[in-house]
Write a protein that holds these residues in place. Structure first.
Motif, short mmCIF file in Angstrom:
data_model
loop_
_atom_site.label_atom_id
_atom_site.label_comp_id
_atom_site.label_asym_id
_atom_site.label_seq_id
_atom_site.Cartn_x
_atom_site.Cartn_y
_atom_site.Cartn_z
N ARG A 10 27.89 56.95 70.83
CA ARG A 10 28.31 57.86 69.76
C ARG A 10 27.18 57.99 68.74
O ARG A 10 27.27 57.44 67.65
CB ARG A 10 29.60 57.35 69.10
N PRO A 11 26.10 58.68 69.08
CA PRO A 11 24.97 58.74 68.15
C PRO A 11 25.32 59.55 66.91
O PRO A 11 26.12 60.48 66.94
CB PRO A 11 23.90 59.45 68.98
N THR A 12 24.70 59.17 65.81
CA THR A 12 24.84 59.93 64.57
C THR A 12 23.80 61.05 64.60
O THR A 12 22.60 60.78 64.53
CB THR A 12 24.62 59.04 63.35
N LEU A 13 24.26 62.28 64.71
CA LEU A 13 23.36 63.42 64.89
C LEU A 13 23.39 64.34 63.67
O LEU A 13 24.36 64.35 62.91
CB LEU A 13 23.76 64.20 66.15
N PRO A 14 22.35 65.14 63.48
CA PRO A 14 22.33 66.09 62.36
C PRO A 14 23.48 67.09 62.46
O PRO A 14 24.01 67.35 63.55
CB PRO A 14 20.97 66.79 62.51
N HIS A 15 23.85 67.69 61.31
CA HIS A 15 24.97 68.63 61.32
C HIS A 15 24.62 69.93 62.04
O HIS A 15 25.51 70.73 62.33
CB HIS A 15 25.38 68.95 59.87
N THR A 16 23.34 70.14 62.36
CA THR A 16 22.92 71.34 63.08
C THR A 16 23.09 71.21 64.59
O THR A 16 22.74 72.14 65.32
CB THR A 16 21.45 71.65 62.77
N VAL A 17 23.61 70.08 65.06
CA VAL A 17 23.77 69.82 66.49
C VAL A 17 25.20 70.14 66.93
O VAL A 17 26.17 69.71 66.30
CB VAL A 17 23.43 68.36 66.84
N THR A 18 25.32 70.91 68.01
CA THR A 18 26.61 71.23 68.61
C THR A 18 26.69 70.56 69.98
O THR A 18 25.78 70.70 70.80
CB THR A 18 26.77 72.75 68.78
N GLU A 19 27.77 69.83 70.23
CA GLU A 19 27.92 69.10 71.50
C GLU A 19 28.81 69.89 72.46
O GLU A 19 29.91 70.32 72.11
CB GLU A 19 28.52 67.72 71.24
N LEU A 20 28.33 70.08 73.68
CA LEU A 20 29.07 70.77 74.73
C LEU A 20 29.18 69.85 75.94
O LEU A 20 28.27 69.07 76.22
CB LEU A 20 28.36 72.07 75.13
N VAL A 21 30.29 69.95 76.66
CA VAL A 21 30.53 69.09 77.81
C VAL A 21 30.72 69.94 79.06
O VAL A 21 31.51 70.89 79.06
CB VAL A 21 31.77 68.19 77.59
N ALA A 22 29.97 69.62 80.11
CA ALA A 22 30.10 70.32 81.38
C ALA A 22 31.29 69.78 82.17
O ALA A 22 31.86 68.73 81.84
CB ALA A 22 28.82 70.19 82.19
N GLU A 23 31.68 70.50 83.23
CA GLU A 23 32.83 70.09 84.03
C GLU A 23 32.63 68.74 84.69
O GLU A 23 33.60 68.01 84.92
CB GLU A 23 33.12 71.16 85.09
N SER A 38 22.54 89.06 72.10
CA SER A 38 23.71 88.72 72.93
C SER A 38 23.32 88.41 74.37
O SER A 38 23.83 87.44 74.97
CB SER A 38 24.72 89.86 72.88
N GLU A 39 22.46 89.23 74.97
CA GLU A 39 22.07 88.98 76.35
C GLU A 39 21.27 87.70 76.49
O GLU A 39 21.41 86.98 77.49
CB GLU A 39 21.27 90.17 76.89
N ARG A 40 20.46 87.41 75.50
CA ARG A 40 19.72 86.15 75.55
C ARG A 40 20.64 84.96 75.34
O ARG A 40 20.36 83.85 75.85
CB ARG A 40 18.59 86.16 74.52
N GLY A 96 20.82 81.31 65.30
CA GLY A 96 21.61 82.51 65.58
C GLY A 96 22.15 82.58 66.98
O GLY A 96 23.08 83.37 67.25
N HIS A 97 21.63 81.77 67.91
CA HIS A 97 22.11 81.79 69.30
C HIS A 97 23.24 80.79 69.55
O HIS A 97 23.89 80.87 70.61
CB HIS A 97 20.95 81.47 70.25
N VAL A 98 23.46 79.85 68.64
CA VAL A 98 24.45 78.79 68.89
C VAL A 98 25.86 79.34 69.07
O VAL A 98 26.56 78.95 70.02
CB VAL A 98 24.39 77.73 67.77
N PRO A 99 26.36 80.25 68.21
CA PRO A 99 27.72 80.77 68.41
C PRO A 99 27.88 81.45 69.77
O PRO A 99 28.92 81.29 70.43
CB PRO A 99 27.90 81.77 67.27
N GLY A 100 26.87 82.21 70.20
CA GLY A 100 26.95 82.87 71.50
C GLY A 100 26.98 81.89 72.65
O GLY A 100 27.68 82.09 73.64
N ILE A 101 26.20 80.81 72.55
CA ILE A 101 26.19 79.79 73.60
C ILE A 101 27.55 79.10 73.68
O ILE A 101 28.09 78.87 74.78
CB ILE A 101 25.06 78.77 73.34
N GLU A 102 28.13 78.77 72.52
CA GLU A 102 29.47 78.17 72.51
C GLU A 102 30.49 79.12 73.14
O GLU A 102 31.34 78.69 73.93
CB GLU A 102 29.88 77.85 71.08
N LYS A 103 30.41 80.39 72.81
CA LYS A 103 31.36 81.38 73.33
C LYS A 103 31.23 81.53 74.84
O LYS A 103 32.24 81.67 75.55
CB LYS A 103 31.10 82.72 72.64
#
Length: 378
Positions: free
Chosen positions: A58-71, A258-260, A300-307
């Motif tokens: 459970r690393p302490t990461l900066p608030h600019t980091v978004t964690e995603l989990v693959a299947e 968006s495409e990127r 600016g790409h983080v919301p699109g990657i999450e989506k």
């Protein structure tokens, strides 16, 4: 049968509660005798065990980091950055050191990879100097309209560079250096090739939209401070400026942003594959552990990657280059005609000026006088 006994299905290593593989359960222990000769597999296991011990659950990461989990349990830590920010560099370094990734993916393509090995002073000089040679190279690589658009966007980047005295892409260079320090860490380029992006962007605009956009880029001169950059940590400064200029062109925003987002998501998912440990012989069972990936992209790409993370992606669609439109062909012909016309006029002006200078020389004047004197009078 004997052949059936030799084939054994892959066995996956167990993971900790956060998805981080348990190093002691999945990696064979290596004897601590310093004088014992290590095989390649033993050395691999030793380095991997050290790496997994350093990887915190459970690393302490900066608030600019978004964690995603693959299947499959692999984890992706997306660091959202501002391309002209010292804080972003520190965020990238801290994240890579904390999670000890198997793969680092950055928002670069092969056409921009040179910035990873250039020093800060060279990049500052390159960003500020927009020469005719660079324009010709961009036109040769991407065509007339796409090449001109690339140079105009480079002008935007050069404007920010000149205002801040800071070269872009510092977070990518830090990611490259830190990835080289992590055992068995791969480094991937995750952005769509630049020519594809420019060609799709140009094809999405009408002739007058291209003229209007080029006009806005040519006369960009608003001052920018370092405080402006840090206030833009929630949305990258370069992308925010571009969004303000292309806000009235939704098709252009779709191709450039968006495409990127789709392409970056696809590359992150490709990197988030389970890691297979080496085997001393084919008789040993296969062991796989969930991988850990760090992605370094503009904020600016983080919301699109999450989506897009859990959706089906059509990568062929965003990679297709449409054929040139009628307006595109007309605009290319117009640009070529204008260039040839300017070159012709320039040659005419230079030739005329040179002729006047030659005729004004005293020796030439004396020569004309002798010819006039020697001509027989009728």
């Amino acid at each position: 049968m004997e052949g059936d006994e030799d084939e054994q299905p892959p066995q996956e290593a167990t993971a900790g509660p956060s998805g981080t593989p348990g190093p002691l359960a999945s990696v064979p222990r290596v004897p601590s005798d310093e004088h014992q000769g290590l095989t390649d597999v033993d050395a691999f296991h030793l380095l991997l065990e050290m790496k997994l011990r350093r990887r915190r659950e459970r690393p302490t990461l900066p608030h600019t980091v978004t964690e995603l989990v693959a299947e499959d349990g692999s984890r992706v830590y997306v660091v959202g950055t501002a391309h002209f920010s010292d804080d972003s560099k520190r965020d990238v370094v801290k994240t890579i050191r904390a999670v000890q990734p198997d793969v680092v993916v950055v928002e670069l393509c092969q056409y921009r990879v040179s910035m990873l090995k250039m020093d800060e002073s060279t990049l500052l000089r390159e960003a500020k100097e927009i020469s005719l040679e660079k324009l010709q190279q961009a036109v040769r690589q991407n065509g007339v309209m796409s090449g001109l658009m690339q140079m105009l966007l480079l002008k935007v980047s050069a404007h920010i560079t000149e205002q801040l005295g800071m070269a872009p892409g510092g977070e990518f260079r830090e990611a490259f250096k830190e990835a080289s320090k992590v055992p068995f860490c791969k480094f991937h380029l995750g952005d769509r090739p630049l020519p594809v992006t420019f060609k799709r962007a140009i094809a999405a605009l009408s002739f007058w939209q291209k003229v209007k956009l080029a006009w806005g880029l040519c006369f960009l001169s608003d001052p920018i401070s370092k405080d402006d950059v840090e206030r833009c940590k929630q949305k990258d400064l370069l992308e925010q400026m571009m969004a303000e200029m292309i806000g009235e062109f939704p098709d252009l925003h779709r191709t450039i942003v968006s495409e990127r987002d789709v392409y970056l998501t696809y590359m992150l998912r490709q990197a988030a594959r389970r890691v297979e440990l080496p085997r001393a012989s084919d008789a040993e069972p296969r062991q796989c552990i969930p991988s850990v990936v760090v992605g370094v992209v503009g904020m600016g790409h983080v919301p699109g990657i999450e989506k897009n993370w859990s959706t089906d992606l059509n990568i062929q669609e965003v990679m297709a280059v449409p054929p040139p439109s009628i307006s595109g062909r007309v605009s290319r012909l117009a640009v070529k005609a204008a260039v040839l016309g300017l070159m012709g006029y320039g040659l005419y002006w230079v030739g005329r000026r040179a002729a006047h200078l030659v005729l004004a020389l005293p020796a030439v004047q004396n020569c004309f006088q002798r010819v006039a004197t020697a001509r027989p009078q009728k």
